[in-house]
Every structure is written in C-alpha cells, then in structure tokens.
Write an enzyme that holds these catalytic residues in place. Structure first.
Site, mmCIF file in Angstrom:
data_model
loop_
_atom_site.group_PDB
_atom_site.id
_atom_site.type_symbol
_atom_site.label_atom_id
_atom_site.label_comp_id
_atom_site.label_asym_id
_atom_site.label_seq_id
_atom_site.Cartn_x
_atom_site.Cartn_y
_atom_site.Cartn_z
ATOM 1 N N LYS A 212 -12.515 -2.988 39.133
ATOM 2 C CA LYS A 212 -13.465 -4.051 39.447
ATOM 3 C C LYS A 212 -14.612 -4.025 38.442
ATOM 4 O O LYS A 212 -15.506 -3.183 38.529
ATOM 5 C CB LYS A 212 -14.037 -3.914 40.860
ATOM 6 C CG LYS A 212 -14.714 -5.207 41.348
ATOM 7 C CD LYS A 212 -15.783 -4.983 42.387
ATOM 8 C CE LYS A 212 -17.145 -4.749 41.792
ATOM 9 N NZ LYS A 212 -17.661 -5.891 40.983
ATOM 10 N N GLY A 265 -22.781 3.017 37.474
ATOM 11 C CA GLY A 265 -23.634 2.009 38.095
ATOM 12 C C GLY A 265 -24.846 2.650 38.732
ATOM 13 O O GLY A 265 -25.307 3.707 38.287
ATOM 14 N N SER A 266 -25.335 2.036 39.791
ATOM 15 C CA SER A 266 -26.590 2.498 40.382
ATOM 16 C C SER A 266 -26.387 3.757 41.224
ATOM 17 O O SER A 266 -25.321 3.965 41.819
ATOM 18 C CB SER A 266 -27.201 1.400 41.259
ATOM 19 O OG SER A 266 -26.628 1.382 42.543
ATOM 20 N N THR A 267 -27.423 4.557 41.285
ATOM 21 C CA THR A 267 -27.387 5.795 42.056
ATOM 22 C C THR A 267 -27.188 5.517 43.540
ATOM 23 O O THR A 267 -26.383 6.181 44.207
ATOM 24 C CB THR A 267 -28.696 6.574 41.840
ATOM 25 O OG1 THR A 267 -28.792 6.931 40.460
ATOM 26 C CG2 THR A 267 -28.740 7.837 42.685
ATOM 27 N N GLU A 293 -21.341 8.232 36.844
ATOM 28 C CA GLU A 293 -22.516 8.301 35.964
ATOM 29 C C GLU A 293 -23.429 7.183 36.420
ATOM 30 O O GLU A 293 -23.033 6.019 36.463
ATOM 31 C CB GLU A 293 -22.099 8.123 34.497
ATOM 32 C CG GLU A 293 -23.198 8.483 33.509
ATOM 33 C CD GLU A 293 -23.962 7.272 33.024
ATOM 34 O OE1 GLU A 293 -25.158 7.163 33.393
ATOM 35 O OE2 GLU A 293 -23.391 6.450 32.307
ATOM 36 N N CYS A 327 -28.412 3.380 30.294
ATOM 37 C CA CYS A 327 -28.689 4.492 31.199
ATOM 38 C C CYS A 327 -29.541 5.544 30.505
ATOM 39 O O CYS A 327 -30.279 6.289 31.156
ATOM 40 C CB CYS A 327 -27.386 5.130 31.676
ATOM 41 S SG CYS A 327 -26.218 3.983 32.390
ATOM 42 N N GLU A 423 -36.810 3.979 38.072
ATOM 43 C CA GLU A 423 -35.920 3.406 37.057
ATOM 44 C C GLU A 423 -36.079 1.889 37.055
ATOM 45 O O GLU A 423 -35.902 1.228 38.075
ATOM 46 C CB GLU A 423 -34.461 3.770 37.346
ATOM 47 C CG GLU A 423 -33.522 3.254 36.265
ATOM 48 C CD GLU A 423 -32.053 3.472 36.608
ATOM 49 O OE1 GLU A 423 -31.282 3.741 35.677
ATOM 50 O OE2 GLU A 423 -31.688 3.350 37.791
#
Length: 540
Positions: A212, A265-267, A293, A327, A423
């Site tokens: 995806k 992607g996002s944490t 990551e 990132c 962030e």
C-alpha cells in the site's frame, strides 16, 4: 541453486548525474516532465498481474500546482484486498521455490531499467508527484533505488554464504527460507526509493507482498510497478492496492497468513499497527516480523571549535533540501555563542538566496510541501513562533497555487521550546544558542530533549569534543555524522535507521534488514546413522 555457485555483479553506487544546463539528462527529464504533467495518467491497482479498476477514483495533483490534475487512481474495496492476499499466497507456492539466481536476475534487470530507459520518467514523476527538485529526484528515485536493488542482491548472496561448520560425520546446511504466509509493505510519500525497496527487498528474499503506497506517491508508484513488470516480477508476487488505509490494514492483519510488516511512516501509526498485531497474535500461524522506520527530530550540534561556515552550510542543506521532508532532516540545532554571529549571518544569507517555485524550473532550490494538511500544520507552528520566539529569516507562506512554505529559521532561548521537541516535517529549523563553555551540559540536553533517535551531527575541529559527543549521544541517533549534515545516507555505505521512537533500527541498505525477511531452516545430514542406543558410559 542446483547447478553451480554463482557470483553476482559486484555492487557499485550509481553515479549521480549533474543535470547541468545543456546536459542530455537535463533535456530528457525536462521533456518527460512536460509530457507527464500535461497528460492524464490513470493508475489502476495491480493484483495478480492484472490492472484492476473500480471506477471509484481520486485525482492526483502536484503539490506545487494543486489545481492542476495529472491523473486519477482507483480505490480498493475490501474484496480487492482479500483478492491480493489470496493471489499472493497462491504465487508463493512457485515464487518461494524459484532458485535464488532467477529472483536475482529480475531485480538486477529492474536496476538497469531505472538506470537507463526509465531514468527520466521516474525522476520526472517524482518531481511532479512529490515536488522534488531534479537533484533530489535523481539521488532518490534513480540512484538510491538502483543502489537498493544492486546492493540487496549482493547482501542476499552474502547471507546465503553464511553456513555452519560441518564434520566428517555430518553435513550441516542452513536454508534461508522466505517467511511462511505473505508480507505487507506500507510506504511513505517522501522517497520513491523507499516506496520501491520495501516490497522489493522482501520479494527478493522469496516472499510475496501486498503493498500500500502513500496516497501522495501513487503517481510515481505507477512507474515503479511498470519497471517491476518489465523486469519480470511474476504475477501475484507484488500486489498493489490503494485507498482507505484503515480498511486495507484491518483486512491484511485479520488474515492468519499475515507474516510481516515493512513500514515507513509516522511513529504514532507504527505504534498503533504494532498494537494491532499484538492484539491479533493468537490468530496468526507465525509470529509476524515487524520492521519500521518512523520519525525523527534530528539535530546538529556545533562545538566552539567548529568552522562557522561549515555549520551554516550543514544547517542550510540539512534542514531545507526537499523542504525538510526527510526523516533525517535537521530540525533543531545547538550553536555556541562564540560562533553564533557568523553562523547567523551565513544562514540568513543562504536562505535569502534560495529560489522557490516549481521543480520544472531547475534553478529552484525549494519547492512545495506535500499537501494542504502539512501546509496548515507548519503554518500553525510558524505563527506561534512569531509570538513566542524569534524568526530570523523566512516565516512566510502561500497556498494559493502550491503549498509553499518559506524556509524558516526560529531562534529560541528555551531549549525545550515546542519546535525543538516536535517533529514538523517541513522547512523549519529551530536554533538554540548555548554558552560556548556549556558543551557537556548541552550534549546531555540534546540526548534528553526528543523521543526520537534517527540522525544527528556534530561539527568540531577538536577530537576530544567529537569523542565526548560520540559517547554522550550514543543512543540519540542511529546514524551519527561527524563534520557533516545529518542527511544523505548512501546504500552500502551508511545503512540507515534509528531506535527509540524512530523505529526498529533494522538498517535499510544492509544485510541486517534482509535477515528480517527470512526464516532459517537448519538441516543436518548424518552419514553413518547409529544402530544401537547404548553410549560408552553404559558399559560395565
């Protein structure tokens, strides 16, 4: 392998083309950009080697010209996700048994297709879809992706060569099997290379994949799939679905055959996916591998011995290339008081010299941020900083035509100010000026300020100061740079990844990552099989 121990081509990093005025590569990418920008591209899903169109579509627009439509893509229903899973599992029966050198040939061919006939197209698509300058597109969509494909082949063969010792009485063999079931790749908008590598590296190790891509990267994702198809990836090995990420993920993770998540992607989303896997753990046939990551709040620390111009350049490049949407981008800096006047003047001069606009104009250094949501978030923090801190350059924004944010430098006297900790993922860096004699205290502050631990840099001409930073900041960055900006990791040279809230630190661009996508089987073959259970100690 059956018929020989085969050597693969020695992996070398793809040279970065200059795109200087008058160069053939500049002319080729300009022509490709114009053609693709002025066309309407339809992007179907790709399941079992077939284009799948649902009629339920969304449009695609460049971030730097958001009213212009370059195409549309089709959205999945749950039945399509289930079909992708079933297709992958069926394809696994033959793909997992295919000799490794046959898989290798496919991905080496993909690398050469990108290096040659697809180079201008994949770079132009990345410039249009993700608003990258031609240089940022070249080092990402062309060079890094080529490097991933070439080096992963070499890493794969290195892994296969790792074998246990045998004796005259027994032959010990280690098979590196693909995972049982299927894997799931969730990829980000910001790097075309990452979008391709996450599914490709799993498939290279014999796995099958449901992929995806980010909604904001589908335009260039189509070029990736075109390359994989031409390279000969068999039907069903990599299946691509678009649409509602919650529905797609819920469907994937409800399957007992789900065996691995490869995520960038996002944490927050990664933690939610990890929790979802944990909640479903009793339903799975195997323990799924989880590789992610995620975010970063990456730092630059200058020591009082540093060269001020080098510090300024590290800030200008590290914070503002690709609008800070890496990132690894520098988003906080710690500058000693003795260097600050010169660093400040140089950074302001640099930022004021940046040209901003469409990547089609290759003299522009800055283009747009990815979408309106990102734009609005950044504007909120910039406006707050105008009241709570000091903006020494930048601070403007305009989304009438594209999502343009001026590169912005915030200076704060509070080392825990919001933008020192949060962030932002945009062209904003916050600088804290510290007393030049408080270096050790400042290093501890750097380590304690952020939940992330992805990249960081120290600039100094004092080797003792460098060593002190290396020690104190040992857990603060998975990729640590000495006298450089904290961006620009190269496959095969600087394996990439961080820990803490930045991910599982499985180091994309190394054998460490590929090892996560195999399930080894130990085979011991005994030549003279015992016929008596009695051991010597039983003798009277």
């Amino acid at each position: 392998m059956g018929k020989g121990f085969f050597n693969v081509p020695i992996a070398v990093n793809e040279p970065v083309k200059s795109y200087a005025p008058g160069s053939p590569e500049r002319e080729a990418v300009a022509e490709a950009y114009k053609t693709m920008f002025n066309s309407k591209t339809e992007v179907p899903m790709y399941i079992n080697g077939k284009d799948v169109k649902t009629g339920n579509t969304r449009t695609m627009s460049p971030p730097h010209d958001h009213k212009h439509i370059v195409g549309e893509y089709h959205l999945a229903e749950q039945s399509h996700v289930n079909e992708a899973i079933a297709t992958a599992l069926e394809a696994r029966k033959t793909w997992s048994q295919l000799p490794w050198e046959q898989r290798t040939g496919i991905f080496l061919k993909a690398a050469e297709l990108i290096a040659g006939p697809y180079r201008a197209k994949i770079n132009a698509a990345t410039m249009i879809a993700q608003s990258k300058t031609v240089h940022q597109a070249e080092i990402d969509a062309a060079c890094e992706l080529i490097d991933f494909l070439r080096f992963n082949v070499q890493f794969m063969t290195d892994i296969y060569h790792e074998q246990p010792e045998s004796t005259s009485g027994a032959w010990n063999r280690l098979e590196y099997r693909p995972l049982e079931g299927f894997t799931y790749a969730v990829t980000p908008f910001n790097f075309t290379a990452i979008a391709a590598n996450l599914p490709a590296c799993m498939a290279m190790m014999g796995n099958v994949v449901v992929w995806k891509p980010s909604d904001s990267q589908i335009f260039s994702a189509k070029v990736i799939m075109d390359v994989f198809r031409e390279a000969g990836v068999p039907d069903g090995v990599i299946n691509v679905v678009f649409g509602d990420p919650v529905m797609i993920t819920n469907t994937v993770m409800a399957s007992p055959d789900f065996s691995g998540l490869h995520f960038t992607g996002s944490t927050y989303i990664f933690k939610e996916l990890w929790k979802q896997i944990g909640n479903n753990i009793h339903n799975y046939k195997t323990y799924p591998r989880i590789v992610g990551e995620t975010g970063g709040k990456d730092f630059i620390v200058a020591h009082k011995s540093a060269n001020a111009q080098q510090v300024a350049t590290a800030i200008s490049r590290g914070a503002f290339e690709f609008q800070g949407q890496k990132c690894s981008a520098a988003s906080r800096a710690y500058v000693p008081s003795n260097l600050w006047p010169e660093v400040k003047a140089s950074v302001i001069k640099d930022v004021n010299s940046f040209t901003i606009g469409s990547p089609e104009n290759m003299s522009n250094f800055i283009t747009a941020v990815i979408h309106e949501g990102s734009f609005d978030k950044l504007v909120k923090y910039i406006d707050e900083a105008k009241a709570d801190a000091e903006i020494i350059v930048g601070g403007g924004y305009d989304k009438s035509k594209g999502y343009f944010i001026e590169p912005t430098v915030i200076v704060t006297s509070n080392p825990k100010y919001t933008t020192m900790c949060t962030e932002l993922f945009g062209p904003v860096i916050t600088i804290y000026v510290y007393d030049e004699n408080d270096y050790t205290t400042t290093l501890k502050l750097v380590d304690e300020t952020s939940e992330y631990a992805l990249t960081g840099a120290i600039l100094s001409t004092d080797r003792y100061a460098i060593q002190e930073a290396t020690n104190i900041l040992q857990n603060a960055a998975g990729n640590f740079y000495i006298n450089d900006k904290p961006t620009g990791a190269v496959v095969g040279q600087q394996p990439f990844g961080g820990a803490r809230a930045s991910g599982t630190n499985d180091k994309a661009g190394s054998a460490l990552n590929l090892l996560r996508w195999v399930s080894p089987r130990m085979i011991k073959e005994t030549f003279v099989t015992p016929t008596d259970y009695r051991y010597p100690f039983l003798e009277e």
